[in-house]
Scaffold this active site. Structure first.
Site, short mmCIF file in Angstrom:
data_model
loop_
_atom_site.label_atom_id
_atom_site.label_comp_id
_atom_site.label_asym_id
_atom_site.label_seq_id
_atom_site.Cartn_x
_atom_site.Cartn_y
_atom_site.Cartn_z
N ASP A 163 13.33 3.84 6.18
CA ASP A 163 12.93 2.46 5.89
C ASP A 163 12.93 2.17 4.40
O ASP A 163 12.89 3.07 3.57
CB ASP A 163 11.56 2.16 6.49
CG ASP A 163 10.44 3.00 5.87
OD1 ASP A 163 10.66 4.21 5.66
OD2 ASP A 163 9.35 2.46 5.61
N GLU A 188 7.89 5.16 6.38
CA GLU A 188 7.18 5.83 5.28
C GLU A 188 6.56 4.80 4.35
O GLU A 188 5.45 5.00 3.83
CB GLU A 188 8.15 6.73 4.51
CG GLU A 188 7.48 7.66 3.49
CD GLU A 188 7.37 7.06 2.09
OE1 GLU A 188 6.73 7.69 1.22
OE2 GLU A 188 7.92 5.95 1.86
#
Length: 412
Positions: A83, A178
């Site tokens: 991400d 994350e």
């Protein structure tokens, strides 16, 4: 050897994978699921074994089996996240600056509204003679952490193409979310099955991080009493004013903009409300565990002090721990830090073990039983339009992965 590194990276960053902290799904966005499937296919294509996607936690994992007859070679994992951060990530259009002179401003957009300057970003001076990849000023780049994914993928490709490089079992994992702090919560550490791992999620050349913040969030809800301001004397209780007073009672210098190194802080991240109800969100950070716990007590005690002035509870606080300093785990066996240092030094890279003023997936994974320090992946000025990465640093990061693997087998 690196011919696929940059094309791979460019392909990755052009794929939108922004996470969403308001989502209740895992991963938090469908774009991450789609990207995971792309990475899964690529892992299989380059020849890794046991490549799979875990629908429960959003992680893609694969294995490069050991090719050594030596006994006792420790199993290593390499981890990166899919991400990107809370900034526009749609339509990423990477720009190349070849043979950068280390001094000139770099115009990102055609109009020159956004520039990388050595005045604002003196780190640019470190990249004289190198090829930089920047944004076009309208998005982030996504080097955090698609550079890490590209480096791991390329290192595995190199190892497969060079079977004469002796190595033990290597596992790779690419995970979601994350950036919103939830990705590693459901990581299957036992199933991953390694003795230690590295997240390839650091910044400039040489970063080797095993000390992070311990982190918590504090959500404070303040209940006021709103009446017409014309008749408010001795009756109105403004939740907004109470919020301002609360924040003013915290140590003024213990905030991000006045701290560095091992200094912790309180950070008012969000405030919203009116006279009737105001909500505040704080980040609490410290490297030292005792000081971290003390910071949480300061918040609780201040809430109690404020509440004591009223005949009913006006302040409600909820504190939740996010992650802990992974140094408390890694310090028990520093051999994995020594291994990474040796790998860097063999490649003429000076290791930099300064503490992280943040956290990584490794912070949580370390407490799951897999000590997981963080290695540089190359990104600079991350999480915004001024993000850039050096091609040469990405190549060096790829080399470090291969060298760690070689040394791990050699030193067994």
């Amino acid at each position: 050897m690196y011919e696929n590194l940059v094309p791979r990276f460019i392909r990755y960053v052009k794929t939108e994978t922004r996470s969403d902290d308001t989502s209740t799904t895992v991963p938090s966005t469908q774009t991450q699921v789609d990207f995971a499937q792309t990475l899964l296919a690529e892992l299989k294509e380059i020849g890794l074994s046991n490549a799979s996607y875990n629908e429960k936690n959003g992680f893609v994992t694969a294995e490069l089996p050991s090719n050594t007859s030596k006994e006792g070679v420790r199993r290593i994992g390499f981890i990166a996240h899919m991400d990107t951060a809370d900034f526009n990530a749609v339509g990423v259009n990477p720009q190349f600056v070849e043979n950068y002179d280390g001094e000139s401003d770099i115009a990102l957009d055609a109009d020159g509204k956004y520039k990388l300057t050595t005045k604002d970003f003196p780190n640019l001076k470190n990249y004289k003679g190198q090829t930089l990849i920047t944004t076009d000023g309208s998005t982030l780049l996504g080097a955090d952490d698609k550079s890490g994914i590209a480096e791991i993928m390329t290192a595995m490709e190199i190892l497969i193409a060079n079977p004469d490089i002796e190595h033990g079992t290597i596992k790779v994992a690419f995970g979601p979310d994350e950036e919103i702090g939830t990705g590693a919560n459901n990581f299957d550490a036992e199933g991953f099955g390694v003795d230690f791992a590295y997240t390839m999620d650091g910044g400039p050349l040489g970063e080797l991080q095993f000390e992070t913040f311990s982190a918590a969030s504090a959500e404070i809800t303040i209940h006021g009493k709103n009446v017409h301001p014309g008749t408010a004397k001795d009756t109105m209780i403004s939740a907004i004013k109470l919020a301002m007073e609360f924040d003013s009672k915290l140590p003024a210098k213990e905030v991000p903009e006045h701290t560095e190194g091992y200094e912790g802080f309180y950070h008012l991240e969000h405030i919203e409300g009116n006279e009737e109800k105001t909500e505040m969100s704080y980040l609490i950070r410290d490297h030292d565990r005792e000081k971290f716990e003390a910071r949480k007590e300061v918040m609780k005690n201040l809430v109690a002090e404020m509440n004591s002035r009223f005949d009913e509870e006006r302040f409600v606080i909820e504190i939740a721990d996010s992650y802990y300093n992974m140094a408390d785990i890694i310090a028990k066996d520093m051999s994995i830090i020594d291994l990474a240092k040796e790998a860097m030094e063999n490649l003429d890279i000076v290791p930099n073990t300064a503490p992280v003023r943040g956290g990584t997936d490794g912070s949580k994974i370390s407490y799951m039983g897999i000590p997981t320090p963080n290695v540089f992946a190359g990104g600079e000025n991350m999480h915004g339009r001024f993000e850039f990465v050096s091609v040469e640093t990405m190549q060096k990061a790829t080399d470090v992965i291969v060298e760690i693997v070689k040394l791990n087998a050699k030193n067994a």
